[in-house]
Design a protein around this motif. Structure first.
Motif, PDB file in Angstrom:
ATOM      1  N   ALA A  85       3.680  -1.585   8.489  1.00  0.00           N
ATOM      2  CA  ALA A  85       4.197  -2.436   9.568  1.00  0.00           C
ATOM      3  C   ALA A  85       3.947  -1.795  10.925  1.00  0.00           C
ATOM      4  O   ALA A  85       3.541  -2.463  11.885  1.00  0.00           O
ATOM      5  CB  ALA A  85       5.690  -2.692   9.364  1.00  0.00           C
ATOM      6  N   VAL A  86       4.185  -0.477  11.028  1.00  0.00           N
ATOM      7  CA  VAL A  86       3.934   0.224  12.280  1.00  0.00           C
ATOM      8  C   VAL A  86       2.433   0.273  12.565  1.00  0.00           C
ATOM      9  O   VAL A  86       1.983   0.115  13.707  1.00  0.00           O
ATOM     10  CB  VAL A  86       4.525   1.651  12.236  1.00  0.00           C
ATOM     11  CG1 VAL A  86       4.129   2.442  13.470  1.00  0.00           C
ATOM     12  CG2 VAL A  86       6.039   1.593  12.119  1.00  0.00           C
ATOM     13  N   ARG A  87       1.632   0.458  11.521  1.00  0.00           N
ATOM     14  CA  ARG A  87       0.187   0.569  11.704  1.00  0.00           C
ATOM     15  C   ARG A  87      -0.433  -0.752  12.143  1.00  0.00           C
ATOM     16  O   ARG A  87      -1.343  -0.789  12.980  1.00  0.00           O
ATOM     17  CB  ARG A  87      -0.450   1.041  10.385  1.00  0.00           C
ATOM     18  CG  ARG A  87      -1.873   1.541  10.509  1.00  0.00           C
ATOM     19  CD  ARG A  87      -2.388   2.002   9.155  1.00  0.00           C
ATOM     20  NE  ARG A  87      -1.570   3.052   8.581  1.00  0.00           N
ATOM     21  CZ  ARG A  87      -1.680   3.490   7.324  1.00  0.00           C
ATOM     22  NH1 ARG A  87      -2.597   2.936   6.527  1.00  0.00           N
ATOM     23  NH2 ARG A  87      -0.911   4.449   6.875  1.00  0.00           N
ATOM     24  N   HIS A  88       0.053  -1.874  11.570  1.00  0.00           N
ATOM     25  CA  HIS A  88      -0.574  -3.174  11.824  1.00  0.00           C
ATOM     26  C   HIS A  88       0.249  -4.102  12.713  1.00  0.00           C
ATOM     27  O   HIS A  88      -0.223  -5.166  13.091  1.00  0.00           O
ATOM     28  CB  HIS A  88      -0.849  -3.878  10.489  1.00  0.00           C
ATOM     29  CG  HIS A  88      -1.918  -3.229   9.673  1.00  0.00           C
ATOM     30  ND1 HIS A  88      -3.248  -3.558   9.780  1.00  0.00           N
ATOM     31  CD2 HIS A  88      -1.850  -2.241   8.741  1.00  0.00           C
ATOM     32  CE1 HIS A  88      -3.956  -2.811   8.944  1.00  0.00           C
ATOM     33  NE2 HIS A  88      -3.134  -2.007   8.305  1.00  0.00           N
ATOM     34  N   GLY A  89       1.479  -3.724  13.013  1.00  0.00           N
ATOM     35  CA  GLY A  89       2.296  -4.542  13.899  1.00  0.00           C
ATOM     36  C   GLY A  89       2.938  -5.736  13.237  1.00  0.00           C
ATOM     37  O   GLY A  89       3.389  -6.660  13.912  1.00  0.00           O
ATOM     38  N   ARG A  90       2.990  -5.759  11.904  1.00  0.00           N
ATOM     39  CA  ARG A  90       3.664  -6.844  11.184  1.00  0.00           C
ATOM     40  C   ARG A  90       3.961  -6.411   9.760  1.00  0.00           C
ATOM     41  O   ARG A  90       3.268  -5.558   9.187  1.00  0.00           O
ATOM     42  CB  ARG A  90       2.821  -8.121  11.177  1.00  0.00           C
ATOM     43  CG  ARG A  90       1.393  -7.936  10.697  1.00  0.00           C
ATOM     44  CD  ARG A  90       0.616  -9.228  10.844  1.00  0.00           C
ATOM     45  NE  ARG A  90      -0.812  -9.007  10.781  1.00  0.00           N
ATOM     46  CZ  ARG A  90      -1.704  -9.970  10.856  1.00  0.00           C
ATOM     47  NH1 ARG A  90      -1.323 -11.208  11.002  1.00  0.00           N
ATOM     48  NH2 ARG A  90      -2.999  -9.702  10.813  1.00  0.00           N
ATOM     49  N   TYR A  91       4.973  -7.043   9.191  1.00  0.00           N
ATOM     50  CA  TYR A  91       5.393  -6.707   7.836  1.00  0.00           C
ATOM     51  C   TYR A  91       4.595  -7.488   6.796  1.00  0.00           C
ATOM     52  O   TYR A  91       4.194  -8.635   7.017  1.00  0.00           O
ATOM     53  CB  TYR A  91       6.878  -7.017   7.638  1.00  0.00           C
ATOM     54  CG  TYR A  91       7.778  -5.821   7.814  1.00  0.00           C
ATOM     55  CD1 TYR A  91       7.784  -4.796   6.883  1.00  0.00           C
ATOM     56  CD2 TYR A  91       8.612  -5.724   8.916  1.00  0.00           C
ATOM     57  CE1 TYR A  91       8.606  -3.695   7.031  1.00  0.00           C
ATOM     58  CE2 TYR A  91       9.443  -4.617   9.083  1.00  0.00           C
ATOM     59  CZ  TYR A  91       9.432  -3.611   8.132  1.00  0.00           C
ATOM     60  OH  TYR A  91      10.248  -2.514   8.297  1.00  0.00           O
ATOM     61  N   ILE A  92       4.395  -6.867   5.644  1.00  0.00           N
ATOM     62  CA  ILE A  92       3.859  -7.570   4.484  1.00  0.00           C
ATOM     63  C   ILE A  92       4.945  -8.512   3.968  1.00  0.00           C
ATOM     64  O   ILE A  92       6.104  -8.125   3.828  1.00  0.00           O
ATOM     65  CB  ILE A  92       3.465  -6.569   3.378  1.00  0.00           C
ATOM     66  CG1 ILE A  92       2.319  -5.683   3.855  1.00  0.00           C
ATOM     67  CG2 ILE A  92       3.083  -7.296   2.097  1.00  0.00           C
ATOM     68  CD1 ILE A  92       2.024  -4.533   2.914  1.00  0.00           C
ATOM     69  N   GLN A  93       4.562  -9.766   3.671  1.00  0.00           N
ATOM     70  CA  GLN A  93       5.520 -10.735   3.151  1.00  0.00           C
ATOM     71  C   GLN A  93       5.659 -10.577   1.643  1.00  0.00           C
ATOM     72  O   GLN A  93       4.660 -10.512   0.925  1.00  0.00           O
ATOM     73  CB  GLN A  93       5.054 -12.162   3.482  1.00  0.00           C
ATOM     74  CG  GLN A  93       4.941 -12.440   4.967  1.00  0.00           C
ATOM     75  CD  GLN A  93       6.264 -12.257   5.695  1.00  0.00           C
ATOM     76  OE1 GLN A  93       7.299 -12.756   5.258  1.00  0.00           O
ATOM     77  NE2 GLN A  93       6.232 -11.532   6.801  1.00  0.00           N
ATOM     78  N   SER A  94       6.893 -10.489   1.176  1.00  0.00           N
ATOM     79  CA  SER A  94       7.140 -10.358  -0.258  1.00  0.00           C
ATOM     80  C   SER A  94       7.993 -11.511  -0.741  1.00  0.00           C
ATOM     81  O   SER A  94       8.684 -12.172   0.044  1.00  0.00           O
ATOM     82  CB  SER A  94       7.824  -9.017  -0.578  1.00  0.00           C
ATOM     83  OG  SER A  94       9.057  -8.921   0.099  1.00  0.00           O
TER      84      SER A  94
END
Length: 263
Positions: A85-94
């Protein structure tokens, strides 16, 4: 004393200039280092921190909880999802009900590849299933993640160029450091007993196995969806339905291009 990583996520309650500077100054006074920082979700910001003592984090929490301008949403040892999330600026959706199912759309291929590469780096057996319609980027993502993780990939069954299936591996291909890729539809529709014996041997290896179309794979085998450690869903867009009817029709039309690799 060895430093430990922490993940801090907070939601801005009252947006004013200098909030980040105030938090950075506080972290400096507590001798906590910032590894990386990024906006992760709307008004939320995530930070990866490095601390020598847990007491520093306890003090940080107590001070931030008295601050009215922000609200702490997470302060914990970082999980893989936090780091991405920090690396890409968004969370993976689960999936809310099934915590091992993760959802991506085509615009998030970079995030997907990074996620899978991190899974590949873990030692030991991992069974990963990936669902998606044709030409959405499933196989390409699997291979790209292998490259990112510096792993060798092997197609046990595949439709990347034309339908292929393996019934044997050469000695050097039995390696727990390899990524074994299986197309669930090709294997169930076209495989013979030699192929299934090979799959059983591969399943017994302490290695990463990635199965495209896991739902079709489990229909004709002794394996079940509960045997999978992760299920990944990849769609062209948020509203796309994953259905196997057009995939099966495409497989039938491609049968003339089928070839058997038997080393």
């Amino acid at each position: 004393m060895e430093k430990t990583e922490w993940y801090l996520e907070y939601e801005i309650q009252y947006n004013r200039p200098g909030i980040l500077g105030d938090i950075s100054s506080l972290l400096g006074m507590l001798s906590i280092n910032i590894i990386s920082i990024n906006g992760v979700e709307n008004s939320r910001r995530g930070m990866l921190l490095l601390s020598k003592k847990d007491e520093q984090i306890t003090r940080l929490r107590s001070i931030l909880e008295t601050t009215e301008t922000i609200k702490i949403t997470k302060l914990r040892k970082p999980k893989l999802r936090d780091k991405l999330a920090v690396r890409h600026g968004r969370y993976i959706q689960s999936d809310v009900d099934d915590k091992k199912t993760f959802r991506f759309v085509r615009d998030e291929l970079g995030l997907l590849v990074d996620f899978m590469a991190e899974l590949y780096k873990k030692e030991g057996h991992k069974l990963i299933g990936i669902r998606g319609m044709p030409r959405v980027g499933k196989t390409e993502s699997i291979v790209a993640a292998s490259v990112c993780a510096n792993k060798r990939w092997l197609f046990v069954s595949s439709t990347l160029l034309k339908q292929t299936i393996r019934s044997q591996l050469i000695k050097d291909e039995y390696n727990s450091d390899n990524i074994y890729i299986i197309d669930g539809i090709v294997s169930t529709r076209r495989a013979n007993e030699k192929h299934w014996q090979l799959i059983r041997e591969i399943m017994a290896l302490p290695a990463i196995k990635v199965v495209e179309h896991p739902d079709m794979f489990v229909k004709s085998t002794e394996y079940e969806l509960k045997d999978f450690d992760y299920i990944i869903e990849l769609r062209s867009n948020e509203g796309e339905e994953i259905t196997y009817e057009p995939i099966e029709k495409e497989q039938e039309s491609n049968e003339s291009g089928f070839s058997m690799f038997d080393f």
